[in-house]
Design a protein around this motif. Structure first.
Motif, mmCIF file in Angstrom:
data_model
loop_
_atom_site.group_PDB
_atom_site.id
_atom_site.type_symbol
_atom_site.label_atom_id
_atom_site.label_comp_id
_atom_site.label_asym_id
_atom_site.label_seq_id
_atom_site.Cartn_x
_atom_site.Cartn_y
_atom_site.Cartn_z
ATOM 1 N N GLU A 231 0.841 -1.193 0.000
ATOM 2 C CA GLU A 231 0.000 0.000 0.000
ATOM 3 C C GLU A 231 0.878 1.246 0.000
ATOM 4 N N MET A 232 0.264 2.336 -0.368
ATOM 5 C CA MET A 232 0.897 3.647 -0.296
ATOM 6 C C MET A 232 2.126 3.751 -1.192
ATOM 7 N N LEU A 233 2.030 3.242 -2.419
ATOM 8 C CA LEU A 233 3.130 3.376 -3.370
ATOM 9 C C LEU A 233 3.124 4.772 -3.976
ATOM 10 N N THR A 234 4.309 5.322 -4.148
ATOM 11 C CA THR A 234 4.407 6.596 -4.852
ATOM 12 C C THR A 234 4.235 6.325 -6.342
ATOM 13 N N PRO A 235 3.873 7.343 -7.122
ATOM 14 C CA PRO A 235 3.742 7.127 -8.575
ATOM 15 C C PRO A 235 5.027 6.606 -9.212
ATOM 16 N N GLY A 236 6.170 7.070 -8.744
ATOM 17 C CA GLY A 236 7.436 6.593 -9.278
ATOM 18 C C GLY A 236 7.647 5.110 -9.011
ATOM 19 N N MET A 237 7.248 4.658 -7.834
ATOM 20 C CA MET A 237 7.410 3.245 -7.496
ATOM 21 C C MET A 237 6.478 2.372 -8.322
ATOM 22 N N ARG A 238 5.294 2.866 -8.627
ATOM 23 C CA ARG A 238 4.385 2.105 -9.501
ATOM 24 C C ARG A 238 4.993 1.960 -10.889
ATOM 25 N N LEU A 239 5.634 3.013 -11.375
ATOM 26 C CA LEU A 239 6.298 2.949 -12.675
ATOM 27 C C LEU A 239 7.478 1.971 -12.633
ATOM 28 N N LEU A 240 8.263 2.016 -11.569
ATOM 29 C CA LEU A 240 9.378 1.080 -11.431
ATOM 30 C C LEU A 240 8.881 -0.366 -11.349
ATOM 31 N N ALA A 241 7.755 -0.579 -10.703
ATOM 32 C CA ALA A 241 7.194 -1.931 -10.620
ATOM 33 C C ALA A 241 6.839 -2.447 -12.010
ATOM 34 N N GLY A 242 6.311 -1.589 -12.852
ATOM 35 C CA GLY A 242 6.006 -1.993 -14.221
ATOM 36 C C GLY A 242 7.261 -2.297 -15.021
ATOM 37 N N ILE A 243 8.289 -1.491 -14.825
ATOM 38 C CA ILE A 243 9.563 -1.725 -15.514
ATOM 39 C C ILE A 243 10.167 -3.044 -15.051
ATOM 40 N N GLU A 244 10.142 -3.293 -13.747
ATOM 41 C CA GLU A 244 10.688 -4.540 -13.220
ATOM 42 C C GLU A 244 9.877 -5.742 -13.691
ATOM 43 N N ALA A 245 8.568 -5.600 -13.780
ATOM 44 C CA ALA A 245 7.730 -6.700 -14.259
ATOM 45 C C ALA A 245 8.053 -7.054 -15.705
#
Length: 148
Positions: free
Chosen positions: A106-120
């Motif tokens: 929970e409480m992901l920053t927008p940058g972390m959501r983008l990094l999660a997509g890149i890592e996926a």
């Protein structure tokens, strides 16, 4: 911030690709040719274990990078970082890398959501690479068998 996130994610992806390449190259070029005295099945097992080791190193690498970033002024990570530990970053990285999603984060920053997509995306490609490497080893093993 968007550009910084893209550059940071791209650097992590390049590092993961380099790790994956080197592990598979060392196994295929150095280790496998020196395993003549063991069964062909052991070749496949060593290949799969090597792939798992490479993925583990890559997941830990992403997690370490995420964890280290929270010591900077960049707004990448969790919005509630003061209560996060390295294990939270490791869990998040494993979920992202394997494309399971981050339902419990929970409480992901927008940058972390983008990094999660890149890592996926990186995880998807590297897992497919491992699958093709394993297939290559299996065809060598099956191709070495003689019919009855």
């Amino acid at each position: 911030m968007f550009l910084v996130t893209i550059l940071f994610g791209s650097g992590l992806v390049l590092l993961a690709i380099g790790i994956h390449y080197e592990v598979l190259r060392l196994v295929a070029s150095y280790l496998m040719p020196r395993m003549e005295i063991v069964s062909r099945r052991a070749h496949v097992m060593v290949g799969v274990i090597s792939c798992m080791a490479a993925h583990t190193i890559e997941i830990w690498g992403f997690a370490a990078a995420y964890w280290l970033v929270h010591y900077t002024d960049l707004e990448l990570g969790f919005a509630d970082e003061h209560r996060r530990t390295f294990v939270d970053y490791l869990n998040f990285s494993a979920e992202s890398y394997t494309s399971l999603g981050f339902g419990d984060a929970e409480m992901l920053t927008p940058g972390m959501r983008l990094l999660a997509g890149i890592e996926a995306l990186a995880g998807l490609v590297l897992i497919a690479w491992s699958a093709s490497f394993t297939y290559f080893l299996m065809t060598q093993y099956w191709g070495g068998r003689t019919r009855g």
